[in-house]
Design a protein around this motif. Sequence first.
Motif, PDB file in Angstrom:
ATOM      1  N   ALA A  74      35.229  29.816  36.413  1.00  8.42           N
ATOM      2  CA  ALA A  74      34.347  30.928  36.046  1.00  8.42           C
ATOM      3  C   ALA A  74      33.411  30.586  34.888  1.00  8.42           C
ATOM      4  O   ALA A  74      32.905  31.490  34.223  1.00  8.42           O
ATOM      5  CB  ALA A  74      35.198  32.151  35.692  1.00  8.42           C
ATOM      6  N   GLU A  94      39.242  32.236  37.057  1.00  9.06           N
ATOM      7  CA  GLU A  94      39.435  33.637  37.431  1.00  9.06           C
ATOM      8  C   GLU A  94      40.218  33.691  38.738  1.00  9.06           C
ATOM      9  O   GLU A  94      39.753  33.193  39.763  1.00  9.06           O
ATOM     10  CB  GLU A  94      38.079  34.331  37.606  1.00  9.06           C
ATOM     11  N   ARG A 114      35.885  45.445  35.559  1.00  7.08           N
ATOM     12  CA  ARG A 114      37.196  45.053  36.081  1.00  7.08           C
ATOM     13  C   ARG A 114      37.795  46.154  36.962  1.00  7.08           C
ATOM     14  O   ARG A 114      38.453  45.872  37.965  1.00  7.08           O
ATOM     15  CB  ARG A 114      38.139  44.728  34.921  1.00  7.08           C
ATOM     16  N   SER A 162      42.792  40.072  29.993  1.00  9.46           N
ATOM     17  CA  SER A 162      42.767  38.613  30.099  1.00  9.46           C
ATOM     18  C   SER A 162      41.346  38.064  30.116  1.00  9.46           C
ATOM     19  O   SER A 162      41.100  36.953  29.621  1.00  9.46           O
ATOM     20  CB  SER A 162      43.506  38.169  31.365  1.00  9.46           C
ATOM     21  N   GLU A 163      40.400  38.811  30.664  1.00  4.66           N
ATOM     22  CA  GLU A 163      39.021  38.331  30.716  1.00  4.66           C
ATOM     23  C   GLU A 163      38.418  38.256  29.324  1.00  4.66           C
ATOM     24  O   GLU A 163      37.767  37.259  28.971  1.00  4.66           O
ATOM     25  CB  GLU A 163      38.175  39.232  31.614  1.00  4.66           C
ATOM     26  N   ALA A 214      39.967  35.211  27.455  1.00  8.35           N
ATOM     27  CA  ALA A 214      39.486  33.911  27.914  1.00  8.35           C
ATOM     28  C   ALA A 214      38.034  33.689  27.517  1.00  8.35           C
ATOM     29  O   ALA A 214      37.659  32.591  27.068  1.00  8.35           O
ATOM     30  CB  ALA A 214      39.651  33.812  29.425  1.00  8.35           C
ATOM     31  N   TRP A 263      42.192  36.189  34.233  1.00  2.64           N
ATOM     32  CA  TRP A 263      41.475  35.042  33.673  1.00  2.64           C
ATOM     33  C   TRP A 263      42.418  34.191  32.832  1.00  2.64           C
ATOM     34  O   TRP A 263      43.270  34.719  32.110  1.00  2.64           O
ATOM     35  CB  TRP A 263      40.326  35.518  32.800  1.00  2.64           C
ATOM     36  N   HIS A 297      46.807  32.201  28.661  1.00  2.00           N
ATOM     37  CA  HIS A 297      46.246  33.460  29.138  1.00  2.00           C
ATOM     38  C   HIS A 297      46.972  34.640  28.511  1.00  2.00           C
ATOM     39  O   HIS A 297      48.088  34.510  27.988  1.00  2.00           O
ATOM     40  CB  HIS A 297      46.323  33.539  30.667  1.00  2.00           C
ATOM     41  N   LEU A 338      37.274  27.979  32.231  1.00  2.00           N
ATOM     42  CA  LEU A 338      37.849  29.284  32.504  1.00  2.00           C
ATOM     43  C   LEU A 338      38.095  29.404  34.007  1.00  2.00           C
ATOM     44  O   LEU A 338      37.282  28.953  34.809  1.00  2.00           O
ATOM     45  CB  LEU A 338      36.906  30.410  32.067  1.00  2.00           C
TER      46      LEU A 338
END
Length: 292
Positions: free
Chosen positions: A154, A110, A242, A188-189, A192, A120, A131, A108
């Motif tokens: 990450a 970031e 975030r 996106s976090e 992922a 991410w 992504h 991953l």
Amino acid sequence: MGNQVEKLTHLNYKEVPTADPTGMDRDEGPRIGVSYIFSNDDDELEQQQDSVHDLGGENPALQPYDPQLHEVECSVYYRDECIYQKSGGHLSTYTPENLLNRCKPGDLVEFVCQAQYPHWVVYVGDFQVVHLHRLEVVNSFLTDASQGRRGRIANQLYRYKPLSPAVVVRNALEQVGCKDRDLSWRNSECFAAWCRYGKREFKIGGELRIGKQPYRLQIRLGDKRSHTLEFQSLEDLIMEKRRNDQIGRAAVIQELSSHLWAGRPSPLPSACGFGDRKLIFPAGPREGSLPV
């Protein structure tokens, strides 16, 4: 900040994709069934940048970026277990070209920049990543996905046991082309992290948002001071985390100080560990969700 409801993603409980496709998620328990998609934070970012240019102001993203100065150090706890930690040792960043020499399939990445939400991606090999961007899962070259931002691998931020690299890559590639009402992730976090760990807690509506808040976001303010926020789901917590990354460390400290000590002469007290101060958020994401 783009909190408008876009659409209802599922019509009934049975349609919500909460099970892990790899069969790795064996955690049993109640899960909510109705979920919503809100404006994507990547879209918000581009709108904010356009507004800055339209006003003739200075774009903060063009200023030198210092992770030690701008990023919020924090830990995430599920009950008493630490499941995420970002500290000084995790803040080093690299150029996209340098990252290409460091990434392996299943990693991953970031990407970070001042005044922007972190973005991410999942590295799938051959200089390419998968992504979530503009409400669609896409396959891009890593350098294109970075949009000039510096980044970091990450893998060590979340402390869940990862799936094998082959499964992580497969999870990501199988979702390419998924968009709009078919999406199961709000940013996106979450996408992922789901690819790497296969946990439904990263999905929209993956957890029941009633009862006691089991998740805690501990924000380190420096000088042995910290502040704790409580949430009912991991997804809600990630959205707040975030937001903190987007506004920056100084703004987070000022926001907490103003909220907790408005009208009081004394600053935030010095304390160690959990429990110096707590805010408890009601059910539902912090970025404008409706209760479900």
